[in-house]
Design a protein around this motif. Structure first.
Motif, PDB file in Angstrom:
ATOM      1  N   ALA A 240       1.284   8.433   1.937  1.00 34.05           N
ATOM      2  CA  ALA A 240       0.473   9.074   1.263  1.00 34.05           C
ATOM      3  C   ALA A 240       0.467  10.849   1.323  1.00 34.05           C
ATOM      4  N   LYS A 241       0.799  11.171   2.793  1.00 39.66           N
ATOM      5  CA  LYS A 241       0.906  12.304   2.930  1.00 39.66           C
ATOM      6  C   LYS A 241       2.002  12.933   2.197  1.00 39.66           C
ATOM      7  N   ALA A 242       3.371  12.432   1.969  1.00 38.86           N
ATOM      8  CA  ALA A 242       4.164  12.798   1.228  1.00 38.86           C
ATOM      9  C   ALA A 242       4.034  13.087  -0.304  1.00 38.86           C
ATOM     10  N   SER A 243       3.056  12.156  -0.775  1.00 40.89           N
ATOM     11  CA  SER A 243       2.589  12.284  -1.992  1.00 40.89           C
ATOM     12  C   SER A 243       1.755  13.458  -2.297  1.00 40.89           C
TER      13      SER A 243
ATOM     14  N   ARG B 252       0.880  -1.359  -0.031  1.00 36.86           N
ATOM     15  CA  ARG B 252      -0.023   0.262  -0.175  1.00 36.86           C
ATOM     16  C   ARG B 252       0.726   1.190  -0.017  1.00 36.86           C
ATOM     17  N   SER B 253       2.039   1.221   0.676  1.00 39.50           N
ATOM     18  CA  SER B 253       2.974   2.342   0.777  1.00 39.50           C
ATOM     19  C   SER B 253       3.365   2.709  -0.548  1.00 39.50           C
ATOM     20  N   ASN B 254       3.805   1.697  -1.423  1.00 40.25           N
ATOM     21  CA  ASN B 254       4.531   1.800  -2.510  1.00 40.25           C
ATOM     22  C   ASN B 254       3.347   2.519  -3.690  1.00 40.25           C
ATOM     23  N   CYS B 255       2.341   2.007  -3.460  1.00 36.59           N
ATOM     24  CA  CYS B 255       1.163   2.374  -4.192  1.00 36.59           C
ATOM     25  C   CYS B 255       0.946   3.858  -4.167  1.00 36.59           C
ATOM     26  N   ALA B 256       0.879   4.093  -2.980  1.00 40.29           N
ATOM     27  CA  ALA B 256       0.698   5.513  -2.509  1.00 40.29           C
ATOM     28  C   ALA B 256       1.861   6.502  -3.121  1.00 40.29           C
ATOM     29  N   TRP B 257       3.032   6.069  -3.035  1.00 38.90           N
ATOM     30  CA  TRP B 257       4.152   6.670  -3.732  1.00 38.90           C
ATOM     31  C   TRP B 257       4.080   6.789  -5.115  1.00 38.90           C
TER      32      TRP B 257
ATOM     33  N   GLY C 210       4.056  16.214  -2.467  1.00 38.83           N
ATOM     34  CA  GLY C 210       4.799  16.366  -3.579  1.00 38.83           C
ATOM     35  C   GLY C 210       3.779  16.993  -4.810  1.00 38.83           C
ATOM     36  N   VAL C 211       2.590  16.259  -4.780  1.00 41.45           N
ATOM     37  CA  VAL C 211       1.640  16.893  -5.975  1.00 41.45           C
ATOM     38  C   VAL C 211       1.338  18.518  -5.777  1.00 41.45           C
TER      39      VAL C 211
END
Length: 252
Positions: free
Chosen positions: A227-230, A184-189, A233-234
């Motif tokens: 998810a927060k980092a993504s 799930r973490s990799n999907c969020a990234w 970033g966006v």
């Protein structure tokens, strides 16, 4: 596609890293010279599996188009260590010619280590044909392969808009449903990487909604942080506002 016996071959808690990480280096740390390409090309045809494996691994460090046809052939080698080494070497020497052989091997290889290497190589090939097998692996394969497929799909950002749009729905599905937090973490990234390539449309909005949901609701702290980092970033205004609101209210 894979039954319970496949799951016993590769345990997610122990085997998320690369199989190459557990192999001894080809040269001593003090040596700076890379292996001789001419010698390694010859060894790719050696009758001894150990020699073929070492030669394939050498092309993880060497970029040489002459090795491509040999490495493609080694994807079907009888030795799984040769196959996984060939997959990683192709990932370092990506080629359009390797895409179909990689897809074929992903669909039939029983070894989880090999499939991990193959999905990584498919991502690095940055080809539209890789989208379907990578999304299928993300949803159906064993945990460690799903983890790498999620990351590999980030390369669709360099393929084109249609590939990005095709990758988003399965990534959202895995972000919401996958039982393994690392996946799930990799999907969020990856969703964050792909959203940067999207205009403000319904696909983008749906992806942002999924990241917001993961940030607010996922039980795993690592997933929430990714998810927060993504979202940061966006730079999506809704996401930024939610992050600020939840942090001010002491949710985290």
């Amino acid at each position: 596609m894979y039954d319970e016996d496949d799951l016993s071959l590769l345990d997610i808690e122990d085997e998320l890293d690369s199989p190459l990480d557990h192999m001894e280096p080809l040269t001593a740390e003090s040596e700076v010279a890379k292996p001789d390409p001419e010698l390694m090309l010859a060894l790719l045809e050696n009758p001894q599996p150990q020699q073929r494996m070492l030669a394939a691994r050498a092309f993880c460090d060497i970029e040489d188009g002459r090795a491509t046809s040999h490495l493609i052939r080694l994807l079907t080698d009888t030795c799984p260590l040769v196959r996984v080494s060939a997959a990683y070497a192709i990932g370092r020497n990506p080629s359009k010619d390797a895409v179909e052989p990689l897809i074929n091997q992903l669909n039939r290889d029983w070894n989880g280590y090999v499939r991990k290497g193959v999905v990584w190589a498919l991502g690095n090939c940055r080809d539209r044909r890789s989208l379907a097998p990578l999304t299928d692996a993300l949803i159906t394969d064993i945990s460690a392969v799903r983890l790498w497929a999620a990351s590999a799909l980030a390369q669709m950002a360099e393929v084109g808009y249609e590939a990005v749009v095709g990758a988003i729905p399965p990534l959202i599905e895995a972000l919401v449903k996958d039982p393994v937090a690392a996946v799930r973490s990799n999907c969020a990234w990856t969703i964050g990487q792909l959203c940067r390539e999207l205009p403000s449309n319904i696909v983008y909005a749906t992806a942002i909604d999924a990241l917001i949901q993961a940030f607010a609701e996922d039980k795993d702290l690592g997933v929430r942080e990714d998810a927060k980092a993504s979202l940061l970033g966006v730079g999506d205004p809704r996401g930024l506002q939610l992050i600020e609101t939840l942090e001010q209210e002491g949710w985290f």
